[in-house]
Design a protein around this motif. Structure first.
Motif, PDB file in Angstrom:
ATOM      1  N   SER A 210       1.191  -0.999  -0.243  1.00 44.06           N
ATOM      2  CA  SER A 210       0.348  -0.319  -0.044  1.00 44.06           C
ATOM      3  C   SER A 210       1.044   1.112  -0.200  1.00 44.06           C
ATOM      4  CB  SER A 210      -0.926   0.025   1.441  1.00 44.06           C
ATOM      5  OG  SER A 210      -0.238   0.135   2.159  1.00 44.06           O
ATOM      6  N   ARG A 211       1.908   0.827   0.822  1.00 49.08           N
ATOM      7  CA  ARG A 211       2.799   2.309   0.339  1.00 49.08           C
ATOM      8  C   ARG A 211       3.723   3.084  -0.427  1.00 49.08           C
ATOM      9  NH1 ARG A 211       4.839   0.522   5.609  1.00 49.08           N
ATOM     10  NH2 ARG A 211       6.116  -0.453   5.175  1.00 49.08           N
ATOM     11  N   LEU A 212       3.938   1.139  -1.311  1.00 46.75           N
ATOM     12  CA  LEU A 212       4.866   1.286  -2.939  1.00 46.75           C
ATOM     13  C   LEU A 212       2.686   2.125  -3.578  1.00 46.75           C
ATOM     14  CD1 LEU A 212       6.669   1.408  -4.392  1.00 46.75           C
ATOM     15  CD2 LEU A 212       6.263  -1.199  -5.143  1.00 46.75           C
ATOM     16  N   THR A 213       2.248   1.694  -3.780  1.00 49.22           N
ATOM     17  CA  THR A 213       1.066   2.310  -4.242  1.00 49.22           C
ATOM     18  C   THR A 213       0.377   3.869  -3.802  1.00 49.22           C
ATOM     19  OG1 THR A 213       0.283   0.091  -4.530  1.00 49.22           O
ATOM     20  CG2 THR A 213      -1.478   1.292  -4.713  1.00 49.22           C
ATOM     21  N   ALA A 214       0.683   3.889  -2.439  1.00 46.66           N
ATOM     22  CA  ALA A 214       0.691   5.319  -2.412  1.00 46.66           C
ATOM     23  C   ALA A 214       1.709   6.405  -2.853  1.00 46.66           C
ATOM     24  CB  ALA A 214       0.638   6.108  -0.997  1.00 46.66           C
ATOM     25  N   THR A 215       3.031   6.409  -3.039  1.00 48.17           N
ATOM     26  CA  THR A 215       3.844   6.672  -3.585  1.00 48.17           C
ATOM     27  C   THR A 215       3.757   6.459  -5.248  1.00 48.17           C
ATOM     28  OG1 THR A 215       5.588   5.639  -2.134  1.00 48.17           O
ATOM     29  CG2 THR A 215       6.102   7.131  -4.394  1.00 48.17           C
ATOM     30  N   GLY A 216       3.170   5.793  -5.908  1.00 46.60           N
ATOM     31  CA  GLY A 216       3.044   5.969  -6.928  1.00 46.60           C
ATOM     32  C   GLY A 216       1.870   6.833  -7.255  1.00 46.60           C
ATOM     33  N   LEU A 217       0.669   6.486  -7.024  1.00 45.05           N
ATOM     34  CA  LEU A 217      -0.550   7.697  -7.622  1.00 45.05           C
ATOM     35  C   LEU A 217       0.479   8.994  -6.776  1.00 45.05           C
ATOM     36  CD1 LEU A 217      -3.218   5.578  -5.693  1.00 45.05           C
ATOM     37  CD2 LEU A 217      -2.632   5.757  -7.924  1.00 45.05           C
ATOM     38  N   ALA A 218       0.779   9.440  -5.870  1.00 41.28           N
ATOM     39  CA  ALA A 218       1.412  11.023  -6.048  1.00 41.28           C
ATOM     40  C   ALA A 218       2.197  11.619  -6.697  1.00 41.28           C
ATOM     41  CB  ALA A 218       2.181  10.648  -4.565  1.00 41.28           C
ATOM     42  N   ALA A 219       3.077  10.305  -7.436  1.00 38.71           N
ATOM     43  CA  ALA A 219       3.639  10.599  -8.721  1.00 38.71           C
ATOM     44  C   ALA A 219       3.296  11.248  -9.496  1.00 38.71           C
ATOM     45  CB  ALA A 219       5.001   9.849  -8.690  1.00 38.71           C
ATOM     46  N   CYS A 220       1.959  10.295 -10.239  1.00 36.91           N
ATOM     47  CA  CYS A 220       0.564  10.863 -11.193  1.00 36.91           C
ATOM     48  C   CYS A 220       0.138  12.317 -10.844  1.00 36.91           C
ATOM     49  CB  CYS A 220       0.293   9.935 -10.975  1.00 36.91           C
ATOM     50  SG  CYS A 220       0.658   7.783 -11.442  1.00 36.91           S
ATOM     51  N   GLY A 221      -0.886  11.554  -9.328  1.00 33.88           N
ATOM     52  CA  GLY A 221      -0.740  13.483  -9.500  1.00 33.88           C
ATOM     53  C   GLY A 221       0.252  14.798  -9.663  1.00 33.88           C
ATOM     54  N   GLN A 222       1.288  14.100  -9.152  1.00 32.97           N
ATOM     55  CA  GLN A 222       2.610  15.351  -9.007  1.00 32.97           C
ATOM     56  C   GLN A 222       2.289  15.784 -10.697  1.00 32.97           C
ATOM     57  OE1 GLN A 222       5.928  14.341  -7.786  1.00 32.97           O
ATOM     58  NE2 GLN A 222       7.248  16.509  -8.669  1.00 32.97           N
TER      59      GLN A 222
ATOM     60  N   THR B 295       9.744   5.283 -12.827  1.00 31.60           N
ATOM     61  CA  THR B 295      10.698   4.217 -12.240  1.00 31.60           C
ATOM     62  C   THR B 295      11.166   4.603 -11.425  1.00 31.60           C
ATOM     63  OG1 THR B 295      10.115   3.306 -14.957  1.00 31.60           O
ATOM     64  CG2 THR B 295      12.088   2.941 -13.154  1.00 31.60           C
ATOM     65  N   ARG B 296      11.802   6.122 -10.969  1.00 35.38           N
ATOM     66  CA  ARG B 296      12.563   6.582 -10.527  1.00 35.38           C
ATOM     67  C   ARG B 296      11.562   6.276  -8.996  1.00 35.38           C
ATOM     68  NH1 ARG B 296      14.151  10.156 -14.155  1.00 35.38           N
ATOM     69  NH2 ARG B 296      13.234  11.963 -13.109  1.00 35.38           N
ATOM     70  N   VAL B 297      10.610   6.686  -8.469  1.00 37.05           N
ATOM     71  CA  VAL B 297       9.935   7.298  -7.321  1.00 37.05           C
ATOM     72  C   VAL B 297       9.644   5.498  -7.157  1.00 37.05           C
ATOM     73  CG1 VAL B 297       7.555   7.494  -6.594  1.00 37.05           C
ATOM     74  CG2 VAL B 297       8.718   9.232  -8.349  1.00 37.05           C
ATOM     75  N   LEU B 298       9.344   4.627  -8.113  1.00 37.46           N
ATOM     76  CA  LEU B 298       9.269   2.749  -7.217  1.00 37.46           C
ATOM     77  C   LEU B 298      10.163   2.263  -7.438  1.00 37.46           C
ATOM     78  CD1 LEU B 298       6.310   2.038  -9.763  1.00 37.46           C
ATOM     79  CD2 LEU B 298       5.765   2.849  -7.941  1.00 37.46           C
ATOM     80  N   ARG B 299      11.798   3.155  -7.543  1.00 36.67           N
ATOM     81  CA  ARG B 299      12.510   2.102  -7.234  1.00 36.67           C
ATOM     82  C   ARG B 299      13.123   3.242  -5.675  1.00 36.67           C
ATOM     83  NH1 ARG B 299      16.068   2.838 -12.805  1.00 36.67           N
ATOM     84  NH2 ARG B 299      16.061   0.646 -13.701  1.00 36.67           N
ATOM     85  N   ARG B 300      12.337   4.457  -5.592  1.00 34.38           N
ATOM     86  CA  ARG B 300      13.170   5.006  -4.097  1.00 34.38           C
ATOM     87  C   ARG B 300      12.141   4.429  -3.569  1.00 34.38           C
ATOM     88  NH1 ARG B 300      14.248   9.193  -7.302  1.00 34.38           N
ATOM     89  NH2 ARG B 300      11.761  10.271  -6.766  1.00 34.38           N
ATOM     90  N   GLY B 301      10.725   4.336  -3.610  1.00 34.57           N
ATOM     91  CA  GLY B 301       9.851   3.310  -2.561  1.00 34.57           C
ATOM     92  C   GLY B 301      10.092   2.316  -2.713  1.00 34.57           C
ATOM     93  N   ILE B 302      10.644   0.855  -3.764  1.00 33.13           N
ATOM     94  CA  ILE B 302      11.491  -0.303  -3.374  1.00 33.13           C
ATOM     95  C   ILE B 302      12.555   0.064  -1.972  1.00 33.13           C
ATOM     96  CG2 ILE B 302      12.155  -2.054  -3.907  1.00 33.13           C
ATOM     97  CD1 ILE B 302      10.937  -2.282  -6.184  1.00 33.13           C
ATOM     98  N   GLY B 303      13.468   0.927  -1.935  1.00 40.47           N
ATOM     99  CA  GLY B 303      14.519   0.975  -1.763  1.00 40.47           C
ATOM    100  C   GLY B 303      14.472   1.518  -0.063  1.00 40.47           C
ATOM    101  N   CYS B 304      13.274   2.729  -0.080  1.00 41.10           N
ATOM    102  CA  CYS B 304      12.332   2.646   1.500  1.00 41.10           C
ATOM    103  C   CYS B 304      12.118   1.396   2.453  1.00 41.10           C
ATOM    104  CB  CYS B 304      12.080   3.518   1.523  1.00 41.10           C
ATOM    105  SG  CYS B 304      12.484   5.679   0.462  1.00 41.10           S
ATOM    106  N   GLU B 305      11.264   0.624   0.943  1.00 37.92           N
ATOM    107  CA  GLU B 305      10.680  -0.721   2.436  1.00 37.92           C
ATOM    108  C   GLU B 305      11.991  -1.689   2.082  1.00 37.92           C
ATOM    109  OE1 GLU B 305       7.741  -1.591   2.933  1.00 37.92           O
ATOM    110  OE2 GLU B 305       7.440   0.670   2.117  1.00 37.92           O
TER     111      GLU B 305
END
Length: 235
Positions: A86-98, A118-128
């Motif tokens: 869910s955190r990765l999904t929220a990050t991706g949705l925020a990027a799309c909104g941006q 792609t960069r946003v999702l990679r950073r999200g996976i790195g945080c996880e």
């Protein structure tokens, strides 16, 4: 008159704790702190693993499998993003909104929309990854250092025991076995402290590896899903 041999009560753990010097007892106290830290990490990481699996499964069942973008946004609006999926999904949705809120020529400075996503999702996976691996350093340190701490306590104890025996002038087996046996207990304490840390570290590493493998596959599906929504908006 024959010298009296030491009784069984003259040696043992209680005698070692009562008669040991601060330097001899320091490894024991350090091992106790290591053991407490190990079991605290084990309990916390176990709770984290159970919570991640339960909350992540609820998110995937309720909105991701067969749900649309509006349903996912509604679910994330009602529930806090408390699992990697869910955190990765929220990050991706925020990027799309941006991206959707920027002028047409603005994304060019950020790269193509798919590259930015792609960069946003990679950073999200790195945080996880950092979140899942938190606490494992403590287990690794205890697993590698505890046997050596116990060995140091044993060597120091044997050293002082032999000095005391040499000073007293008595070298019978009864005089040597007791102090040396007390010192060897420190090695046992070191191994007993390291063993749970080694087992827990391997278990949690394997569990994290499975979660990250699932999350990596989920990130590819999420990229396709969000990429389609960006194409639909004309971003």
């Amino acid at each position: 008159m024959m010298p009296m041999s030491p009784s069984a009560d003259s040696f043992g753990l209680a005698h070692f704790l009562a008669q040991g010097s601060p330097i001899e007892l320091a490894p024991l106290y350090l091992l106790a702190l290591m053991s407490i830290a190990t079991w605290c990490v084990i309990v916390l990481k176990t709770i984290q693993a159970i919570r991640v699996r339960r909350q992540g499964g609820a998110f995937l069942r309720q909105c991701w499998n067969g749900g649309g973008k509006a349903q996912i946004e509604q679910y994330l609006g009602r529930h806090a993003a408390a699992d990697p999926w869910s955190r990765l999904t929220a990050t991706g949705l925020a990027a799309c909104g941006q991206l959707a809120g920027l002028p047409v020529d603005a994304p060019l400075s950020l790269g193509a929309p798919d590259q930015f996503l792609t960069r946003v999702l990679r950073r999200g996976i790195g945080c996880e990854i950092l979140e899942l691996e938190s606490g494992l350093t403590v287990l690794a340190i205890v697993a590698s250092a505890a046997p050596f701490v116990g060995l140091f306590g044993t060597v120091w104890g044997i050293y002082h025991a032999l000095i005391a025996i040499g000073t007293s002038g008595q070298s019978s087996l009864a005089q040597v076995a007791g102090p040396v046996g007390e010192a060897l207990v420190m090695t046992a304490f070191g191994l007993g402290t390291a063993l749970p840390a080694v087992l827990a570290y391997n278990i949690f590493v394997r569990s994290n590896r499975r979660i990250l493998a699932d999350l990596d596959g989920f990130a590819h599906d999420l990229f396709v899903f969000l990429g389609c929504s960006l194409d639909a908006r004309g971003v």
